[in-house]
Write an enzyme that holds these catalytic residues in place. Sequence first.
Site, mmCIF file in Angstrom:
data_model
loop_
_atom_site.group_PDB
_atom_site.id
_atom_site.type_symbol
_atom_site.label_atom_id
_atom_site.label_comp_id
_atom_site.label_asym_id
_atom_site.label_seq_id
_atom_site.Cartn_x
_atom_site.Cartn_y
_atom_site.Cartn_z
ATOM 1 N N ASN A 1 -77.926 -4.237 -11.691
ATOM 2 C CA ASN A 1 -76.877 -4.813 -10.843
ATOM 3 C C ASN A 1 -75.912 -3.676 -10.642
ATOM 4 O O ASN A 1 -75.054 -3.892 -11.378
ATOM 5 C CB ASN A 1 -76.513 -6.112 -10.985
ATOM 6 C CG ASN A 1 -75.552 -6.681 -9.804
ATOM 7 O OD1 ASN A 1 -75.041 -5.932 -8.856
ATOM 8 N ND2 ASN A 1 -75.221 -7.919 -10.046
ATOM 9 N N GLY B 1 -70.553 -20.264 -12.374
ATOM 10 C CA GLY B 1 -69.687 -20.685 -13.266
ATOM 11 C C GLY B 1 -68.826 -21.781 -13.107
ATOM 12 O O GLY B 1 -68.634 -22.867 -14.225
ATOM 13 N N VAL B 2 -68.231 -22.198 -11.929
ATOM 14 C CA VAL B 2 -67.393 -23.493 -11.784
ATOM 15 C C VAL B 2 -68.318 -24.476 -11.640
ATOM 16 O O VAL B 2 -67.970 -25.552 -12.103
ATOM 17 C CB VAL B 2 -66.615 -23.011 -10.503
ATOM 18 C CG1 VAL B 2 -65.733 -24.361 -10.113
ATOM 19 C CG2 VAL B 2 -65.854 -22.076 -10.797
ATOM 20 N N ASN C 1 -66.584 -17.156 -8.972
ATOM 21 C CA ASN C 1 -65.490 -16.714 -8.149
ATOM 22 C C ASN C 1 -65.637 -16.420 -6.795
ATOM 23 O O ASN C 1 -64.993 -16.573 -5.988
ATOM 24 C CB ASN C 1 -64.958 -15.196 -8.901
ATOM 25 C CG ASN C 1 -63.590 -14.688 -8.437
ATOM 26 O OD1 ASN C 1 -62.702 -15.293 -8.569
ATOM 27 N ND2 ASN C 1 -63.667 -13.459 -8.064
ATOM 28 N N ARG D 1 -80.856 -5.280 -7.813
ATOM 29 C CA ARG D 1 -80.055 -6.270 -6.725
ATOM 30 C C ARG D 1 -79.280 -5.502 -5.749
ATOM 31 O O ARG D 1 -78.802 -4.517 -5.710
ATOM 32 C CB ARG D 1 -78.889 -7.252 -7.597
ATOM 33 C CG ARG D 1 -78.265 -7.965 -6.499
ATOM 34 C CD ARG D 1 -76.794 -8.203 -7.183
ATOM 35 N NE ARG D 1 -75.935 -9.286 -5.986
ATOM 36 C CZ ARG D 1 -74.680 -9.470 -6.416
ATOM 37 N NH1 ARG D 1 -74.037 -8.616 -6.758
ATOM 38 N NH2 ARG D 1 -74.371 -10.001 -5.453
ATOM 39 N N HIS E 1 -75.805 -14.599 -2.152
ATOM 40 C CA HIS E 1 -76.145 -15.449 -3.214
ATOM 41 C C HIS E 1 -77.696 -15.885 -3.060
ATOM 42 O O HIS E 1 -77.807 -16.719 -3.812
ATOM 43 C CB HIS E 1 -75.128 -16.399 -3.638
ATOM 44 C CG HIS E 1 -73.704 -16.067 -3.678
ATOM 45 N ND1 HIS E 1 -72.701 -16.898 -3.343
ATOM 46 C CD2 HIS E 1 -73.095 -15.148 -4.554
ATOM 47 C CE1 HIS E 1 -71.739 -16.326 -3.737
ATOM 48 N NE2 HIS E 1 -71.797 -15.107 -4.477
ATOM 49 N N GLU F 1 -79.962 -15.456 -12.067
ATOM 50 C CA GLU F 1 -80.183 -14.525 -10.550
ATOM 51 C C GLU F 1 -80.953 -13.299 -11.366
ATOM 52 O O GLU F 1 -82.126 -12.854 -10.733
ATOM 53 C CB GLU F 1 -78.950 -14.050 -10.297
ATOM 54 C CG GLU F 1 -78.278 -15.015 -9.459
ATOM 55 C CD GLU F 1 -76.872 -14.757 -8.850
ATOM 56 O OE1 GLU F 1 -76.970 -14.056 -7.675
ATOM 57 O OE2 GLU F 1 -75.973 -14.851 -9.529
ATOM 58 N N HIS G 1 -73.246 -22.772 -4.809
ATOM 59 C CA HIS G 1 -72.938 -21.636 -5.850
ATOM 60 C C HIS G 1 -71.443 -21.512 -6.062
ATOM 61 O O HIS G 1 -70.938 -21.017 -4.931
ATOM 62 C CB HIS G 1 -73.850 -20.667 -5.342
ATOM 63 C CG HIS G 1 -73.619 -19.110 -6.191
ATOM 64 N ND1 HIS G 1 -74.543 -19.013 -7.007
ATOM 65 C CD2 HIS G 1 -72.614 -18.638 -6.481
ATOM 66 C CE1 HIS G 1 -74.163 -17.769 -7.564
ATOM 67 N NE2 HIS G 1 -72.756 -17.713 -7.308
ATOM 68 N N LEU G 2 -71.008 -22.068 -6.892
ATOM 69 C CA LEU G 2 -69.298 -22.109 -7.420
ATOM 70 C C LEU G 2 -69.028 -21.163 -8.194
ATOM 71 O O LEU G 2 -69.096 -21.286 -9.460
ATOM 72 C CB LEU G 2 -68.970 -23.378 -7.523
ATOM 73 C CG LEU G 2 -69.187 -24.657 -6.279
ATOM 74 C CD1 LEU G 2 -68.767 -25.860 -6.801
ATOM 75 C CD2 LEU G 2 -68.758 -24.181 -5.085
ATOM 76 N N ARG H 1 -60.897 -14.880 -2.023
ATOM 77 C CA ARG H 1 -61.273 -14.939 -0.573
ATOM 78 C C ARG H 1 -61.112 -16.168 0.204
ATOM 79 O O ARG H 1 -60.898 -17.334 -0.615
ATOM 80 C CB ARG H 1 -62.773 -14.630 -0.373
ATOM 81 C CG ARG H 1 -63.339 -13.463 -1.071
ATOM 82 C CD ARG H 1 -64.796 -13.165 -0.479
ATOM 83 N NE ARG H 1 -65.415 -11.965 -1.466
ATOM 84 C CZ ARG H 1 -66.430 -12.138 -2.269
ATOM 85 N NH1 ARG H 1 -67.039 -13.147 -2.300
ATOM 86 N NH2 ARG H 1 -67.022 -11.090 -2.790
ATOM 87 N N MET I 1 -60.634 -21.666 -12.994
ATOM 88 C CA MET I 1 -60.396 -23.172 -12.581
ATOM 89 C C MET I 1 -59.901 -23.862 -13.987
ATOM 90 O O MET I 1 -59.283 -24.841 -13.540
ATOM 91 C CB MET I 1 -61.811 -23.770 -12.287
ATOM 92 C CG MET I 1 -61.659 -25.138 -11.922
ATOM 93 S SD MET I 1 -60.507 -25.312 -10.478
ATOM 94 C CE MET I 1 -61.704 -24.576 -8.726
#
Length: 418
Positions: free
Chosen positions: A19, A342-343, A223, A103, A192, A396, A220-221, A253, A295
Amino acid sequence: MTARTPASGAAPTRVLVLNSGSSSVKYQLLDMKDGGRLALGLVERIGEETSRLVHTPLQGGGHKREKTGPIADHAAALKAVAEELAADGLGLDSPELAAIGHRVVHGGLRFTAPTVIDDEVLAEIERLVPVAPLHNPANLTGIRTAMALRPDLPQVAVFDTAFHTTMPEAAARYAIDVETADAHRIRRYGFHGTSHAYVSRETARLLGKAPEEVNVIVLHLGNGASASAVAGGRCVDTSMGLTPLEGLVMGTRSGDLDPAVIFHLMRNADMSADEIDALLNKRSGLVGLCGDNDMREIRRRIDEGDPRAALAFDLYVHRLKKYIGAYYAVLGRVDAVAFTAGVGENAAPVREAAIAGLEELGLAVDADLNAVRSDEARVISPDYARVTVAVVPTDEELEIARQSYALVSESTPEGVNA
């Protein structure tokens, strides 16, 4: 194009996943006999005096190694990665290596599946740079460097956008002049995709059903954040658009925004297109609202009574709830809502708040199940809930490795749907 056969006579089964970012390379080496990881690592700050390589062998009792010092470019970075792998007996010259999977963020409409890379494919990825200026150039650099190191080995591009190419035109089109849109390839592509593909399939497995039997809303949460509506294993809508800027509130964003805000800033704040681009992509979202995009830190500040942190959290959840409702309407029947990244995987308060108030839609979260921390896919809704709410860790790299290996194992590995 086929991979070399090991001395044992067995077909090679290892895939190196790369990646490549603008100043970084993330990598994992996997063995597709069992999907096990052999090594992983990161090269960051490429082109700086303070470049850093972190390499972790995952089998044989090896220890994480870290090196700092200048790494001039991606070619030097991949050579350094090859040296670290070789030190563990996993070098890029190994006949066990079946392919290198890359990727690639943007594949436009042409690439709807993993694709063995040749000159034509490289040219098309480059042609898409105007719609992915932050990502495709770095992806190309990593591909060309890897091809130079192993010109005999299949190099496979796995596109973030590919999973979303099944969207109907009504979901993919923007309501602007068709000729202008087509001339400049303006439409919703989504991103994603490898995560949404993996998580929707794993959610079906968690329910004990085939993907074709299940309708899933995937959230998909990380960053970066995106939602998708997946009907019977096929994406029918997604929140990100021409670029990864559209949709949910993200770490830096803005997500959805009245486009007239851009004209307003140009006319009244004398901001250039580049300045607005930087504002919306790097100084908006959670960072723009409260100064933090972590978060955990936002929740800590909320507990201390910080009103800006509370506003950022509430706005984040409000947008998330809107997309859950919208995609419920798009799908008509929803079997599961899956939180990931992550979140999504770690922030129980986000999951609880996003589902709260949706009981009439058959959605609910069990507080005790939601509080459990685990690396395994799990259900967090009570037994009585009509719709399953789940936490499904994404992978992924494994998805890229699976797609790459499946392609090079086929007898006709072209993979391009023109």
